[in-house]
Write a protein that holds these residues in place. Structure first.
Motif: not given
Length: 82
Positions: A15-32
């Motif tokens: 959130a802080q890296a995105a400008g202080g607000g809540a993240p708009s999307a969370v990227e998730i992947r499955i470990g290989l």
């Protein structure tokens, strides 16, 4: 308990890296290798340390981290050994 704290830290950092607000999307992947879900923590700056805390937490400074992937949950010893 540690998993909840780590998850909260990741959300706050994102959130802080995105400008202080809540993240708009969370990227998730499955470990290989192990098939475990991973979350992308975006690159960004955050304040580390304190001005008035104990000596080991001073000085307060801005830290920049590159983006990185982290497991969504705790990793057991067995999973780590695999």
């Amino acid at each position: 308990m540690r998993s909840a704290i780590l998850t909260l830290w990741i959300i706050l950092l994102a959130a802080q890296a995105a400008g202080g607000g809540a993240p708009s999307a969370v990227e998730i992947r499955i470990g290989l290798k192990d098939g475990r879900p991973m979350v992308l923590v975006p690159a960004g700056e955050f304040t580390q340390g304190t001005r008035n805390g104990p000596p080991e937490e001073r000085p307060q400074r801005i830290i920049y981290l590159d983006a990185f992937w982290i497991d969504r949950g705790e990793v057991t010893v067995r999973a780590w050994q695999r």
